[in-house]
Design a protein around this motif. Structure first.
Motif, PDB file in Angstrom:
ATOM      1  N   HIS A 130      -3.438   0.371  12.714  1.00  0.00           N
ATOM      2  CA  HIS A 130      -2.928  -0.203  11.452  1.00  0.00           C
ATOM      3  C   HIS A 130      -3.539  -1.606  11.290  1.00  0.00           C
ATOM      4  CE1 HIS A 130      -0.422  -0.703   8.024  1.00  0.00           C
ATOM      5  NE2 HIS A 130       0.735  -0.981   8.594  1.00  0.00           N
ATOM      6  N   HIS A 159      -9.037   6.668   6.837  1.00  0.00           N
ATOM      7  CA  HIS A 159      -7.717   6.343   6.279  1.00  0.00           C
ATOM      8  C   HIS A 159      -6.863   7.600   6.227  1.00  0.00           C
ATOM      9  CE1 HIS A 159      -4.603   4.692   3.647  1.00  0.00           C
ATOM     10  NE2 HIS A 159      -5.025   3.524   4.081  1.00  0.00           N
ATOM     11  N   ARG A 215      -9.932  -2.205  -1.919  1.00  0.00           N
ATOM     12  CA  ARG A 215      -9.705  -3.522  -1.305  1.00  0.00           C
ATOM     13  C   ARG A 215     -10.957  -3.964  -0.552  1.00  0.00           C
ATOM     14  NH1 ARG A 215      -4.372  -1.991   2.029  1.00  0.00           N
ATOM     15  NH2 ARG A 215      -5.850  -0.356   2.638  1.00  0.00           N
ATOM     16  N   HIS A 244       0.852  -1.189   0.000  1.00  0.00           N
ATOM     17  CA  HIS A 244       0.000   0.000   0.000  1.00  0.00           C
ATOM     18  C   HIS A 244       0.882   1.231   0.000  1.00  0.00           C
ATOM     19  CE1 HIS A 244      -4.126   1.737   1.177  1.00  0.00           C
ATOM     20  NE2 HIS A 244      -4.287   1.012   0.074  1.00  0.00           N
TER      21      HIS A 244
END
Ligand code: NMX
Ligand code: MLT
Length: 435
Positions: free
Chosen positions: A272, A318, A327, A236
């Protein structure tokens, strides 16, 4: 058939020249300003890292070497009878920018199976861990301990020349990826009392072996899910905590096992990778509080109660993305195909219609949309992998692909030690006193 290492050896000299040319032409140019807020604000948006495997666009999401997730699903080789891309092919793509042939993909499956065995002492470390030790802690310990046999560490002690660093880094990276299913499988079986670990089957692909080690090898749909899962979680871009940590630690010429062990410790944080575990805990709490008949109104109240309790809505928001994570969408499409009537999947879909509006109304989160972690646990649960504190281990297996690919390129391109400048608040006040 040309091997991945042979292909890389061909690509590296040209890329070294490419980087030289870019630096000659653009080296003295500025990306823009760095503000004091960025220093205090977790460096959001600060251009600071080189990362070749993937680039993240805030609106569109991730592209692996220019390819979106649907592109990868369409273009990368698949298993016979399968429809999801093989992670082996994705690793080739991340490293070379090219789509491998089915033969090259299969050769990687075989090579990883051949490198999969763990040193006995690493098995013993895992077997001695108490089942109460979080699977991510066990994972990071085992990966770090693989440094015992690092080709890079050994070559460095023997005085390897800088220009050859990438070779043993490649070997370590291949070993690292190859050994992760045995580590993950062993942790899963030890912690959840699932019996003895079967052997790796050299005729099977990486995900089929991983599924077998976890005890789900007979379920072809689960194997397909793992193929998709590993691909979408692999990389990512470079600024996320696990990728950046791996790159940073690798820049000290710590070998790939030490570097990726550090990545895993970052991935284990709830903001995370651990968010995939947190999502399931949050969903279960919701069901326990509301019962089975879950109305939109009740969900809204539950989301508000979470926010008012000073907690985050796991799986939403995010640091870079400003739209629904592709995703998440890829996993939703997988669910629509394989488990359209699953109640937990339906609940995730229902929350998707409610949580973003609440987050917008609350007015803090810059991105009210779901990320990858909002969906992954629901799919695993459906197939019977419902031990949610194991979920981040699977994220970690996947993230090794992206981190390893960049570690190899960093050593090939002679990336220097990372050492940015820091300032104290007092120093910042002085610098800007009269500006
Ligand atoms: N729920 C509640 N509050 C949130 C959320 C959320 N999902 N997302 C952001 N905020 C808050 C954030 O805590 C911050 O509050 P404060 O000003 O009090 O510090 C404010 O909104 C502004 O944050 P942003 O700039 O929108 O987000 P940031 O870039 O700092 O953080 C995340 C990004 C991902 C850490 C954050 O959105 C979050 O905590 N999400 C929930 C955890 C999660 O799903 N993490 C997984 C991310 C993907 N992954 O796998 O790594
Ligand atoms: C990731 O996959 O690393 C997460 O989405 C976090 C990020 O990109 O910052």
């Amino acid at each position: 058939t040309q091997t991945l290492k042979e292909r890389l050896a061909e690509l590296i000299p040209a890329e070294i020249e490419n980087v030289k040319a870019v630096r000659k032409e653009h080296g003295a140019k500025a990306f823009g300003q760095v503000t004091v807020d960025q220093v205090y604000g977790g460096m959001r948006g600060l251009p600071a890292l080189l990362w070749d495997g993937s680039v993240l666009d805030a609106e569109e999401g991730i592209r692996f070497r220019g390819k979106t997730i649907p592109d990868c699903q369409a273009q990368l080789p698949k298993a016979p009878g399968g429809s999801e891309p093989l992670p082996e092919a994705l690793f080739w793509l991340l490293l070379t920018g090219e789509v491998p042939t089915p033969e090259q993909t299969q050769a990687l499956s075989k090579e990883w199976a051949a490198r999969a065995q763990l040193p006995e002492f690493v098995e013993e470390i895992l077997d001695r861990c108490p089942p109460t030790l979080h699977p991510m802690t066990q994972f990071s310990m085992a990966v770090t301990a693989l440094n015992h046999d690092s080709a890079f560490a050994k070559a460095y002690q023997q005085g390897i020349s800088k220009k050859d660093y990438w070779g043993p880094t490649f070997e370590d990276s291949m070993d690292l990826i190859a050994k992760l299913p045995n580590i993950a499988g062993r942790i899963y079986r030890n912690v959840f009392g699932k019996g003895k670990l079967p052997a790796i089957d050299p005729s099977k692909d990486y995900s089929a072996n991983l599924a077998t080690l976890l005890g789900f090898g007979d379920n072809e749909a689960f194997v397909e899910l793992l193929r998709l899962y590993v691909v979408i979680h692999s990389d990512h871009e470079g600024g996320n905590v696990s990728a950046h940590t791996g790159k940073l630690v690798g820049s000290a010429l710590s070998d790939p096992f030490l570097a990726f062990g550090a990545s895993l410790n970052g991935l284990a944080g709830p903001l995370h990778g651990l968010a995939n575990q947190e999502v399931l805990i949050w969903l279960r709490k919701m069901k326990a509080q509301i019962g089975d008949d879950i109305s939109d109104e009740k969900i809204k109240e539950y989301v508000w109660a979470t926010l008012k309790g000073g907690q985050v809505i796991p799986g939403y928001g995010h640091a870079v993305l400003r739209k629904t994570d592709p995703r998440y969408t890829a996993q939703r499409e997988f669910a629509l195909k394989h488990l359209p009537d699953d109640p937990l999947f339906k609940l995730v879909g229902q929350i998707y219609k409610i949580a973003p509006d609440v987050l917008l109304e609350a007015g803090k989160a810059k991105n009210p949309w779901p990320n990858v972690d909002a969906h992954s646990g629901v799919l695993l649960t459906y197939y019977g992998l419902d031990q949610m504190n194991f979920y981040t281990v699977l994220f970690g297996v996947s993230r090794a692909f992206g981190v390893a690919a960049q570690l190899i390129w960093d050593r090939a391109l002679g990336a220097p030690l990372e050492r940015p400048k820091s300032y104290s608040t007092e120093a910042i006040k002085k610098i800007f006193a009269n500006k």
